[in-house]
Scaffold this motif. Structure first.
Motif, PDB file in Angstrom:
ATOM      1  N   ILE A 523       0.834  -1.198   0.000  1.00 25.93           N
ATOM      2  CA  ILE A 523       0.000   0.000   0.000  1.00 25.93           C
ATOM      3  C   ILE A 523       0.871   1.251   0.000  1.00 25.93           C
ATOM      4  CG2 ILE A 523      -1.662   1.315   1.392  1.00 25.93           C
ATOM      5  CD1 ILE A 523      -2.959  -1.297   2.181  1.00 25.93           C
ATOM      6  N   ARG A 524       2.061   1.152   0.610  1.00 25.89           N
ATOM      7  CA  ARG A 524       2.995   2.278   0.574  1.00 25.89           C
ATOM      8  C   ARG A 524       3.351   2.638  -0.860  1.00 25.89           C
ATOM      9  NH1 ARG A 524       8.380   0.832   3.293  1.00 25.89           N
ATOM     10  NH2 ARG A 524       6.902   0.418   4.985  1.00 25.89           N
ATOM     11  N   ARG A 525       3.534   1.646  -1.715  1.00 29.87           N
ATOM     12  CA  ARG A 525       3.825   1.903  -3.123  1.00 29.87           C
ATOM     13  C   ARG A 525       2.680   2.668  -3.782  1.00 29.87           C
ATOM     14  NH1 ARG A 525       4.128  -3.424  -5.823  1.00 29.87           N
ATOM     15  NH2 ARG A 525       4.704  -2.146  -7.620  1.00 29.87           N
ATOM     16  N   LEU A 526       1.452   2.276  -3.472  1.00 25.63           N
ATOM     17  CA  LEU A 526       0.289   2.944  -4.054  1.00 25.63           C
ATOM     18  C   LEU A 526       0.190   4.390  -3.576  1.00 25.63           C
ATOM     19  CD1 LEU A 526      -2.403   3.094  -5.541  1.00 25.63           C
ATOM     20  CD2 LEU A 526      -3.473   1.937  -3.587  1.00 25.63           C
ATOM     21  N   LEU A 527       0.362   4.612  -2.284  1.00 29.67           N
ATOM     22  CA  LEU A 527       0.247   5.967  -1.749  1.00 29.67           C
ATOM     23  C   LEU A 527       1.354   6.868  -2.282  1.00 29.67           C
ATOM     24  CD1 LEU A 527      -0.758   5.238   1.963  1.00 29.67           C
ATOM     25  CD2 LEU A 527      -2.232   5.742   0.005  1.00 29.67           C
ATOM     26  N   ARG A 528       2.569   6.335  -2.439  1.00 25.31           N
ATOM     27  CA  ARG A 528       3.658   7.140  -3.003  1.00 25.31           C
ATOM     28  C   ARG A 528       3.375   7.503  -4.455  1.00 25.31           C
ATOM     29  NH1 ARG A 528       9.108   4.113  -0.599  1.00 25.31           N
ATOM     30  NH2 ARG A 528       8.952   4.984   1.525  1.00 25.31           N
ATOM     31  N   ALA A 529       2.769   6.592  -5.181  1.00 24.71           N
ATOM     32  CA  ALA A 529       2.424   6.890  -6.571  1.00 24.71           C
ATOM     33  C   ALA A 529       1.380   7.998  -6.644  1.00 24.71           C
ATOM     34  CB  ALA A 529       1.915   5.630  -7.261  1.00 24.71           C
ATOM     35  N   ILE A 530       0.441   7.974  -5.708  1.00 25.94           N
ATOM     36  CA  ILE A 530      -0.569   9.035  -5.668  1.00 25.94           C
ATOM     37  C   ILE A 530       0.076  10.366  -5.319  1.00 25.94           C
ATOM     38  CG2 ILE A 530      -2.617   9.861  -4.434  1.00 25.94           C
ATOM     39  CD1 ILE A 530      -3.470   6.941  -4.130  1.00 25.94           C
ATOM     40  N   GLU A 531       1.014  10.355  -4.374  1.00 23.14           N
ATOM     41  CA  GLU A 531       1.690  11.585  -3.965  1.00 23.14           C
ATOM     42  C   GLU A 531       2.531  12.171  -5.104  1.00 23.14           C
ATOM     43  OE1 GLU A 531       3.902  10.430  -0.577  1.00 23.14           O
ATOM     44  OE2 GLU A 531       2.166  10.286   0.751  1.00 23.14           O
ATOM     45  N   ARG A 532       3.050  11.318  -5.991  1.00 21.50           N
ATOM     46  CA  ARG A 532       3.880  11.810  -7.085  1.00 21.50           C
ATOM     47  C   ARG A 532       3.053  12.402  -8.226  1.00 21.50           C
ATOM     48  NH1 ARG A 532       7.040   7.028  -5.995  1.00 21.50           N
ATOM     49  NH2 ARG A 532       5.905   5.940  -7.633  1.00 21.50           N
ATOM     50  N   ARG A 533       1.772  12.119  -8.229  1.00 24.79           N
ATOM     51  CA  ARG A 533       0.907  12.659  -9.272  1.00 24.79           C
ATOM     52  C   ARG A 533       0.732  14.166  -9.103  1.00 24.79           C
ATOM     53  NH1 ARG A 533      -2.877  10.144 -12.191  1.00 24.79           N
ATOM     54  NH2 ARG A 533      -4.369  11.761 -11.621  1.00 24.79           N
ATOM     55  N   ARG A 534       0.526  14.837 -10.215  1.00 26.28           N
ATOM     56  CA  ARG A 534       0.255  16.268 -10.142  1.00 26.28           C
ATOM     57  C   ARG A 534      -1.045  16.549  -9.398  1.00 26.28           C
ATOM     58  NH1 ARG A 534       1.633  18.394 -16.298  1.00 26.28           N
ATOM     59  NH2 ARG A 534       3.871  17.882 -16.270  1.00 26.28           N
ATOM     60  N   ALA A 535      -1.967  15.602  -9.475  1.00 27.13           N
ATOM     61  CA  ALA A 535      -3.261  15.787  -8.832  1.00 27.13           C
ATOM     62  C   ALA A 535      -3.301  15.140  -7.454  1.00 27.13           C
ATOM     63  CB  ALA A 535      -4.373  15.209  -9.706  1.00 27.13           C
ATOM     64  N   ALA A 536      -2.144  15.029  -6.806  1.00 26.30           N
ATOM     65  CA  ALA A 536      -2.104  14.385  -5.488  1.00 26.30           C
ATOM     66  C   ALA A 536      -2.998  15.105  -4.493  1.00 26.30           C
ATOM     67  CB  ALA A 536      -0.669  14.348  -4.968  1.00 26.30           C
ATOM     68  N   ARG A 537      -3.089  16.412  -4.619  1.00 24.87           N
ATOM     69  CA  ARG A 537      -3.928  17.170  -3.694  1.00 24.87           C
ATOM     70  C   ARG A 537      -5.403  17.117  -4.063  1.00 24.87           C
ATOM     71  NH1 ARG A 537      -0.366  22.721  -2.682  1.00 24.87           N
ATOM     72  NH2 ARG A 537       1.518  21.677  -1.870  1.00 24.87           N
ATOM     73  N   GLU A 538      -5.700  16.365  -5.101  1.00 24.90           N
ATOM     74  CA  GLU A 538      -7.087  16.267  -5.546  1.00 24.90           C
ATOM     75  C   GLU A 538      -7.580  14.822  -5.460  1.00 24.90           C
ATOM     76  OE1 GLU A 538      -8.781  18.937  -6.219  1.00 24.90           O
ATOM     77  OE2 GLU A 538      -7.007  20.198  -5.931  1.00 24.90           O
ATOM     78  N   THR A 539      -7.064  14.071  -4.518  1.00 25.54           N
ATOM     79  CA  THR A 539      -7.453  12.660  -4.390  1.00 25.54           C
ATOM     80  C   THR A 539      -7.892  12.366  -2.966  1.00 25.54           C
ATOM     81  OG1 THR A 539      -5.907  11.983  -6.123  1.00 25.54           O
ATOM     82  CG2 THR A 539      -6.700  10.271  -4.630  1.00 25.54           C
ATOM     83  N   ILE A 540      -9.103  11.877  -2.845  1.00 23.92           N
ATOM     84  CA  ILE A 540      -9.644  11.430  -1.564  1.00 23.92           C
ATOM     85  C   ILE A 540      -9.291   9.953  -1.400  1.00 23.92           C
ATOM     86  CG2 ILE A 540     -11.765  11.007  -0.256  1.00 23.92           C
ATOM     87  CD1 ILE A 540     -13.017  13.352  -1.826  1.00 23.92           C
ATOM     88  N   ILE A 541      -8.804   9.584  -0.228  1.00 21.63           N
ATOM     89  CA  ILE A 541      -8.429   8.191   0.048  1.00 21.63           C
ATOM     90  C   ILE A 541      -9.291   7.665   1.180  1.00 21.63           C
ATOM     91  CG2 ILE A 541      -6.573   6.621   0.702  1.00 21.63           C
ATOM     92  CD1 ILE A 541      -4.600   8.677  -0.383  1.00 21.63           C
ATOM     93  N   VAL A 542      -9.951   6.560   0.939  1.00 22.92           N
ATOM     94  CA  VAL A 542     -10.789   5.902   1.953  1.00 22.92           C
ATOM     95  C   VAL A 542     -10.166   4.551   2.269  1.00 22.92           C
ATOM     96  CG1 VAL A 542     -13.086   5.066   2.539  1.00 22.92           C
ATOM     97  CG2 VAL A 542     -12.837   7.060   1.049  1.00 22.92           C
ATOM     98  N   LEU A 543      -9.867   4.339   3.522  1.00 19.48           N
ATOM     99  CA  LEU A 543      -9.288   3.066   3.986  1.00 19.48           C
ATOM    100  C   LEU A 543     -10.287   2.389   4.901  1.00 19.48           C
ATOM    101  CD1 LEU A 543      -6.872   1.072   4.457  1.00 19.48           C
ATOM    102  CD2 LEU A 543      -6.237   2.546   6.389  1.00 19.48           C
ATOM    103  N   LEU A 544     -10.569   1.122   4.637  1.00 19.95           N
ATOM    104  CA  LEU A 544     -11.516   0.402   5.492  1.00 19.95           C
ATOM    105  C   LEU A 544     -11.299  -1.099   5.392  1.00 19.95           C
ATOM    106  CD1 LEU A 544     -13.800  -0.876   3.380  1.00 19.95           C
ATOM    107  CD2 LEU A 544     -14.628   1.460   3.381  1.00 19.95           C
ATOM    108  N   GLY A 545     -11.908  -1.813   6.314  1.00 15.63           N
ATOM    109  CA  GLY A 545     -11.989  -3.262   6.268  1.00 15.63           C
ATOM    110  C   GLY A 545     -13.435  -3.658   6.056  1.00 15.63           C
ATOM    111  N   ASP A 546     -13.684  -4.690   5.265  1.00  8.86           N
ATOM    112  CA  ASP A 546     -15.068  -5.075   4.987  1.00  8.86           C
ATOM    113  C   ASP A 546     -15.680  -5.894   6.117  1.00  8.86           C
ATOM    114  OD1 ASP A 546     -13.353  -7.192   4.473  1.00  8.86           O
ATOM    115  OD2 ASP A 546     -14.556  -8.002   2.839  1.00  8.86           O
ATOM    116  N   HIS A 547     -14.846  -6.525   6.918  1.00  6.59           N
ATOM    117  CA  HIS A 547     -15.285  -7.244   8.119  1.00  6.59           C
ATOM    118  C   HIS A 547     -14.041  -7.543   8.940  1.00  6.59           C
ATOM    119  CE1 HIS A 547     -13.750 -11.043   6.455  1.00  6.59           C
ATOM    120  NE2 HIS A 547     -14.316 -10.688   5.306  1.00  6.59           N
ATOM    121  N   GLY A 548     -14.217  -8.073  10.130  1.00  5.72           N
ATOM    122  CA  GLY A 548     -13.084  -8.393  10.983  1.00  5.72           C
ATOM    123  C   GLY A 548     -12.633  -9.833  10.818  1.00  5.72           C
ATOM    124  N   GLU A 549     -11.983 -10.353  11.851  1.00  7.68           N
ATOM    125  CA  GLU A 549     -11.457 -11.722  11.829  1.00  7.68           C
ATOM    126  C   GLU A 549     -11.443 -12.255  13.260  1.00  7.68           C
ATOM    127  OE1 GLU A 549      -9.636 -14.698   9.118  1.00  7.68           O
ATOM    128  OE2 GLU A 549     -11.144 -13.119   9.129  1.00  7.68           O
TER     129      GLU A 549
END
Length: 726
Positions: A523-549
């Motif tokens: 996920i760090r790779r994905l977030l860094r790719a988003i940060e490198r984009r010109r539109a990094a300040r225009e991206t909403i990120i939602v993190l969640l789990g669909d259920h527990g364990e």
């Protein structure tokens, strides 16, 4: 020894074996119930149930022997006749076994019931043919030798009970019945094989008499036993076979099929009317006591002081029209949305602790920068229900047709793309008939065995996500990207060698956290790719789990027998309390203590995409959390919106639940058992208050009953998505 003794299978060895089996199992139940409230009394009740069941089993065995008596001189025909008598049971168990959630998806599901039926019938024939010969050979030997061989069937029975209680404690109900029956028959065989007639002595009459004497004890236990929820819960979750046998007898006497009986503490006041039972919704003023509480419900004239969900949606319109709010929502509507789902992620794994910050720093950093909902709950304990809540906003996503979140976002002008595993495709996308994704990338997670991931897939998910981001560099159109990370879900299947150093890790919480650490790096790779984009300040990120364990570990770290190793079926917090964090550029991070549900994600993302007033958002069972994202718990800024007070509803195959903070009521589907917890003081759900506060429990049960939920039933092939809907 005379030949007659060797050739008389109708001797009291059957009753003695049945009595021995009942006593052994009763001793095991006494040990398992030792720490439970009223443990000795429950153990006595369990003993009566087991003795009565042993008597019934001995009677069935004797009837089977009597039915084949005419073929005494032909052992092969006799064994074949016995196997034929057992064939209906073999077929029924095989069909039920292969209708289970996971096994129904394997390649063997199409022919498994036939093979299993043939195998069980063949095993029955072989046992009936060989056991008499084996017994004759044993009785011809000396007594010490026979006693030395006695532990073999005892060890076999112990192995079956160990598999039942330890290996598969919460999976495949009919497998449990097969294991329990096999253990009982093994214990009977131990006596039948090694005990000679002349060694029975007084037991020729004592064993049958003891079994017959269990009948009045069973009747008394059925009439007055299990008077409280705590007792019913303990017998149901802390026994080997007594709890299942009690449930079986209750089902046999449930004439109207409403899941409620008249014995062992269940009080169905009209056993001929499926609309009348203790968990039914009582219609006020109709003169009928539907919920069996002794009186008809009275209509309430007092208006509620809190704002319900319907009124909340009306207030949202006025809130959107505020100048400052309208400007922010207009800006958010131009942003991209990246939805990161970590399948089977427990909320306690993102608690702000040193261990969590060291194990998965990327996720902890993202949460610290986001608006975090600390009391977020999934609608169920499985991927189908959890993802259904997120992508449909429906109370019952598995029933009916719903406009999916990707479809609604696409209609709002966004490009939609999904990255998920083939198993998620089967159990969520196709089962829920989710459409609206313009493009998708399905990661093969089960190349060797269906629905079993032997290798990690997080790398492939991030690789695909990065390719998608590169393809959108020149696009001015906002996009919705769903990235589904699945490795944590597969903690029992992924090989240890798939992780560096993983072969030294134990299955369970240790390996689960190791897979989470691996997912964190991807996920760090994905977030860094988003940060490198010109539109990094225009991206909403939602993190969640669909259920527990479950992991058989409570949130406080203690081992818990009521929790499965995986998930599904039950609704305790370890299985349903999930992380939910929303990062919006320019929005200050904060923590929200208000209880929310995953069904709220649907209208919230539509709100952020500029479609909050659409018909799809209004039809959702959830409510938009956008006001809380912008204002937190600031009552002055929220106004009347701060008075939102609605109950969260959860539903699964074994339980349904309602959370009216701070109380959570759990109702079992097929048993009259309630559990009530005060989550503000007991989030680990260790102190059941249903017996101490019966009025509150009944009131919450009435609210839950009025929703008329349908029980979650899994198994069989997922529904297919029509090609035109893809």
């Amino acid at each position: 020894m005379d030949a007659a003794a060797l050739q008389t299978p109708e001797a009291p060895r059957i009753e003695l074996g049945a009595l021995f089996a009942a006593l052994v199992l009763s001793a095991a139940e006494l040990w398992l119930l030792r720490d439970q409230p009223h443990g000795p009394r429950l153990a006595l009740l369990a003993a009566f149930v087991l003795l009565f069941s042993a008597a019934a089993l001995a009677l069935l065995l004797r009837l089977g022997l009597a039915a084949t008596r005419a073929l005494r001189a032909r052992p092969t025909l006799r064994a074949a006749a016995g196997a034929a008598l057992l064939s209906p049971l073999c077929v029924w168990l095989s069909v039920k076994l292969f209708s289970g959630t996971g096994i129904s998806q394997h390649a063997i599901a199409s022919w498994g019931p036939y093979a299993s039926s043939a195998l069980l019938c063949g095993f029955s024939f072989g046992a009936l043919r060989l056991l008499p010969r084996l017994r004759q050979a044993l009785l011809a030997r000396s007594t010490p030798l026979r006693l030395a061989l006695a532990p073999l069937p005892l060890l076999f029975a112990a192995g079956l009970l160990w598999i039942d209680h330890v290996v598969y404690p919460h999976h495949y109900l009919y497998l449990h019945w097969m294991l329990l029956l096999g253990a009982a028959l093994s214990l009977i065989a131990a006596v039948w094989l090694v005990v000679a007639l002349r060694e029975l002595a007084i037991w020729q009459w004592v064993a049958p008499l003891l079994l017959v004497a269990s009948v009045p004890g069973f009747v008394a236990a059925a009439a007055i036993g299990l008077a409280t929820n705590a007792e019913r819960q303990a017998l149901m979750t802390h026994t080997l076979g007594a709890g299942r046998l009690v449930a079986l007898y209750q089902t046999l006497l449930d004439r109207d099929g409403d899941g409620h009986s008249v014995i062992f503490g269940e009080r169905d006041c009209d056993n001929g009317n499926a609309n009348v039972h203790p968990f039914a919704a009582d219609t006020p003023g109709n003169g009928i006591d539907e919920d069996c509480d002794g009186h008809d419900a009275r209509p309430r004239a007092r208006a509620p002081r809190a704002v319900d969900a319907a009124r909340y949606r009306q207030l949202l319109s006025a809130w959107r029209a505020r100048p400052g709010v309208a400007a922010k929502l207009s800006r958010y509507a131009q942003m991209n949305i990246v939805l990161i789902v970590i399948d089977a992620l427990r909320a306690d794994q993102l608690r702000d602790t040193r261990a969590n910050r060291e194990n998965h720093p990327t996720l902890m950093k993202l949460v610290s920068r986001s608006v975090r909902f600390e009391r977020a709950f999934s609608s169920g304990a499985g991927t189908d229900v959890g993802m259904g809540a997120i992508f449909t906003g429906a109370l019952e996503p598995l029933r009916g047709k719903h406009t999916s979140l990707p479809r609604a976002l696409r209609q709002a002008g966004m490009t939609t793309h999904g990255i998920f595993q083939r198993e998620v495709d089967r159990w969520a996308v196709k089962k829920l008939e989710l459409d609206g994704l313009e493009t998708r990338h399905v990661v093969i997670n089960d190349s060797q065995r269906r629905d079993v991931s032997l290798e990690t897939t997080s790398e492939a998910v991030s690789d695909a996500a990065l390719r998608f981001l590169r393809s959108k560099r020149a696009s001015a159109k906002p996009f919705f990207l769903w990235a589904h990370y699945f490795d944590v879900h597969e903690h029992l299947d992924v090989s240890r060698e798939a992780l560096r150093g993983g072969k030294w890790l134990a299955r369970g919480m240790q390996f689960y956290r190791a897979l989470l650490a691996h997912t964190d790096k991807q996920i760090r790779r994905l977030l860094r790719a988003i940060e490198r984009r010109r539109a990094a300040r225009e991206t909403i990120i939602v993190l969640l789990g669909d259920h527990g364990e479950g992991l058989q570990r409570a949130s406080d770290g203690r081992k818990s027998d009521r929790l499965p190793r995986t998930h599904g079926a039950r609704l305790y917090n370890e299985l349903t309390h999930v992380p939910l964090a929303v990062y919006i550029p320019g929005l200050a991070p904060r923590r929200i203590a208000r209880p929310v549900s995953l069904v709220d994600v649907y209208p919230t993302l539509l709100e952020l995409a500029g479609a909050g007033a659409s018909g799809d958002a209004r039809r959702s069972f959830g409510v938009s959390l956008a006001p809380f994202l912008l204002h937190g718990d600031d009552r002055r800024a929220l106004g009347d919106l701060a008075r939102l007070a609605r109950a969260l509803v959860l539903n699964e195959s074994e339980q349904r639940a309602i959370i009216a903070w701070p109380f959570k009521l759990i109702a079992w589907w097929d048993r009259s058992v309630l559990e009530l917890y005060d989550l503000s003081r007991d989030f680990a759900e260790q102190r059941d208050l249903s017996d101490a506060r019966p009025r509150l429990a009944r009131r919450l049960m009435a609210r839950l009953a009025r929703l008329s939920l349908h029980r979650i039933r899994r198994g069989g092939e997922p529904r297919k998505v029509p090609s035109k809907a893809r």
